[in-house]
Motif scaffolding. Structure first.
Motif, mmCIF file in Angstrom:
data_model
loop_
_atom_site.group_PDB
_atom_site.id
_atom_site.type_symbol
_atom_site.label_atom_id
_atom_site.label_comp_id
_atom_site.label_asym_id
_atom_site.label_seq_id
_atom_site.Cartn_x
_atom_site.Cartn_y
_atom_site.Cartn_z
ATOM 1 N N TYR A 89 -0.264 -7.500 2.555
ATOM 2 C CA TYR A 89 0.523 -7.271 3.766
ATOM 3 C C TYR A 89 -0.385 -7.251 4.989
ATOM 4 O O TYR A 89 -1.509 -6.759 4.932
ATOM 5 C CB TYR A 89 1.264 -5.926 3.698
ATOM 6 C CG TYR A 89 2.348 -5.878 2.660
ATOM 7 C CD1 TYR A 89 3.598 -6.443 2.913
ATOM 8 C CD2 TYR A 89 2.125 -5.268 1.435
ATOM 9 C CE1 TYR A 89 4.597 -6.393 1.957
ATOM 10 C CE2 TYR A 89 3.128 -5.214 0.473
ATOM 11 C CZ TYR A 89 4.359 -5.782 0.743
ATOM 12 O OH TYR A 89 5.349 -5.727 -0.198
ATOM 13 N N ASP A 90 0.150 -7.739 6.099
ATOM 14 C CA ASP A 90 -0.534 -7.634 7.386
ATOM 15 C C ASP A 90 -0.027 -6.384 8.099
ATOM 16 O O ASP A 90 1.185 -6.146 8.170
ATOM 17 C CB ASP A 90 -0.280 -8.864 8.255
ATOM 18 C CG ASP A 90 -1.016 -10.087 7.744
ATOM 19 O OD1 ASP A 90 -2.032 -9.919 7.036
ATOM 20 O OD2 ASP A 90 -0.580 -11.201 8.064
ATOM 21 N N MET A 109 10.831 4.546 10.718
ATOM 22 C CA MET A 109 10.909 3.292 9.963
ATOM 23 C C MET A 109 11.387 2.104 10.788
ATOM 24 O O MET A 109 11.106 0.976 10.450
ATOM 25 C CB MET A 109 11.804 3.481 8.736
ATOM 26 C CG MET A 109 11.188 4.451 7.724
ATOM 27 S SD MET A 109 9.453 4.140 7.309
ATOM 28 C CE MET A 109 9.575 2.637 6.371
ATOM 29 N N ALA A 110 12.128 2.312 11.860
ATOM 30 C CA ALA A 110 12.605 1.185 12.667
ATOM 31 C C ALA A 110 11.729 0.946 13.889
ATOM 32 O O ALA A 110 12.058 0.131 14.735
ATOM 33 C CB ALA A 110 14.046 1.428 13.101
ATOM 34 N N TYR A 134 4.354 -0.762 10.563
ATOM 35 C CA TYR A 134 4.388 -0.856 9.107
ATOM 36 C C TYR A 134 4.903 -2.225 8.664
ATOM 37 O O TYR A 134 5.893 -2.707 9.192
ATOM 38 C CB TYR A 134 5.314 0.198 8.494
ATOM 39 C CG TYR A 134 5.163 1.599 9.036
ATOM 40 C CD1 TYR A 134 3.909 2.150 9.280
ATOM 41 C CD2 TYR A 134 6.280 2.361 9.294
ATOM 42 C CE1 TYR A 134 3.785 3.435 9.765
ATOM 43 C CE2 TYR A 134 6.162 3.657 9.778
ATOM 44 C CZ TYR A 134 4.915 4.182 10.017
ATOM 45 O OH TYR A 134 4.795 5.454 10.497
ATOM 46 N N PRO A 135 4.267 -2.813 7.669
ATOM 47 C CA PRO A 135 4.827 -4.027 7.067
ATOM 48 C C PRO A 135 5.979 -3.637 6.134
ATOM 49 O O PRO A 135 6.234 -2.449 5.926
ATOM 50 C CB PRO A 135 3.645 -4.614 6.300
ATOM 51 C CG PRO A 135 2.813 -3.438 5.947
ATOM 52 C CD PRO A 135 2.982 -2.445 7.070
ATOM 53 N N PRO A 136 6.669 -4.593 5.548
ATOM 54 C CA PRO A 136 7.802 -4.260 4.676
ATOM 55 C C PRO A 136 7.352 -3.723 3.315
ATOM 56 O O PRO A 136 7.468 -4.382 2.283
ATOM 57 C CB PRO A 136 8.544 -5.592 4.541
ATOM 58 C CG PRO A 136 7.487 -6.626 4.737
ATOM 59 C CD PRO A 136 6.528 -6.040 5.741
ATOM 60 N N ILE A 137 6.840 -2.513 3.308
ATOM 61 C CA ILE A 137 6.359 -1.841 2.098
ATOM 62 C C ILE A 137 7.557 -1.202 1.388
ATOM 63 O O ILE A 137 8.420 -0.621 2.036
ATOM 64 C CB ILE A 137 5.322 -0.760 2.468
ATOM 65 C CG1 ILE A 137 4.119 -1.367 3.158
ATOM 66 C CG2 ILE A 137 4.916 0.057 1.264
ATOM 67 C CD1 ILE A 137 3.222 -2.159 2.280
ATOM 68 N N ASP A 138 7.567 -1.269 0.067
ATOM 69 C CA ASP A 138 8.712 -0.771 -0.710
ATOM 70 C C ASP A 138 8.689 0.726 -0.995
ATOM 71 O O ASP A 138 9.732 1.317 -1.276
ATOM 72 C CB ASP A 138 8.782 -1.482 -2.061
ATOM 73 C CG ASP A 138 9.028 -2.963 -1.934
ATOM 74 O OD1 ASP A 138 8.779 -3.524 -0.859
ATOM 75 O OD2 ASP A 138 9.466 -3.563 -2.913
ATOM 76 N N ALA A 145 -0.996 4.305 1.041
ATOM 77 C CA ALA A 145 -2.197 3.558 0.646
ATOM 78 C C ALA A 145 -2.643 2.610 1.757
ATOM 79 O O ALA A 145 -3.835 2.490 2.040
ATOM 80 C CB ALA A 145 -1.940 2.788 -0.648
ATOM 81 N N GLY A 146 -1.691 1.949 2.388
ATOM 82 C CA GLY A 146 -2.029 1.041 3.478
ATOM 83 C C GLY A 146 -2.603 1.762 4.681
ATOM 84 O O GLY A 146 -3.575 1.313 5.291
ATOM 85 N N LEU A 147 -2.009 2.899 5.037
ATOM 86 C CA LEU A 147 -2.525 3.673 6.167
ATOM 87 C C LEU A 147 -3.925 4.198 5.882
ATOM 88 O O LEU A 147 -4.810 4.149 6.744
ATOM 89 C CB LEU A 147 -1.573 4.829 6.497
ATOM 90 C CG LEU A 147 -0.239 4.415 7.111
ATOM 91 C CD1 LEU A 147 0.711 5.608 7.144
ATOM 92 C CD2 LEU A 147 -0.432 3.824 8.493
#
Length: 160
Positions: A89-90, A109-110, A134-138, A145-147
């Motif tokens: 993800y970017d 989230m929006a 945020y990318p479209p993380i599920d 983890a991304g942060l």
């Protein structure tokens, strides 16, 4: 690799109360981060900058106070997002401000990185600020983890 125990704290300016999100004019001002208006001139945007009438930004923000819309566009021009890639993800993000302490600004989230533009402009003289889209993380675990990977990438051990 940092774990989920990394310290993330709230903050306020010295002598100020809690800083809450602003831009409350009946709708989220930066809810559509991918639309950028084309502006005339090559310098910083100001109240005399002309917007192209057919730009998506002008259409979306036509009912917003023009001073707020121009302020957001000026911010976007001064702080174009960088991109960090993690787990396929970017992650668009910006780094702004100065100071010994760093604040990580997390939107709902929006939202997007620029939903905090007014706070970033106010806090930049006092803090180093990181704001991310945020990318479209599920999952929340994937988001965390991304942060944490972004903080590692930026060499940060502690943020507010």
């Amino acid at each position: 690799m940092r774990t989920s125990n990394t310290m993330i704290r709230s903050f306020a300016l010295p002598g100020e109360g809690f800083l809450a999100p602003c831009g409350h004019v009946g709708r989220p001002l930066a809810a559509v981060p991918l639309y950028y208006a084309t502006v005339s001139g090559s310098g910083p945007m100001d109240e005399n900058s002309e917007l192209e009438a057919d730009s998506p930004f002008v259409h979306l923000y036509r009912k917003i106070d023009p001073r707020l819309a121009r302020s957001l566009l000026s911010f976007r021009k001064r702080y174009p997002p960088r991109t960090f890639s993690h787990a396929g993800y970017d992650w668009p993000y910006i780094v702004a401000g100065q100071g010994d302490e760093t604040a990580l600004l997390l939107h709902g989230m929006a939202g997007a990185y620029d939903i905090w533009w007014q706070q970033i402009e106010a806090l930049a003289p006092h803090f180093r600020l990181i704001s991310v889209t945020y990318p479209p993380i599920d999952t929340l675990a994937g988001l965390a983890a991304g942060l944490l990977a972004l903080l590692d990438h930026l060499g940060l051990d502690n943020v507010h």
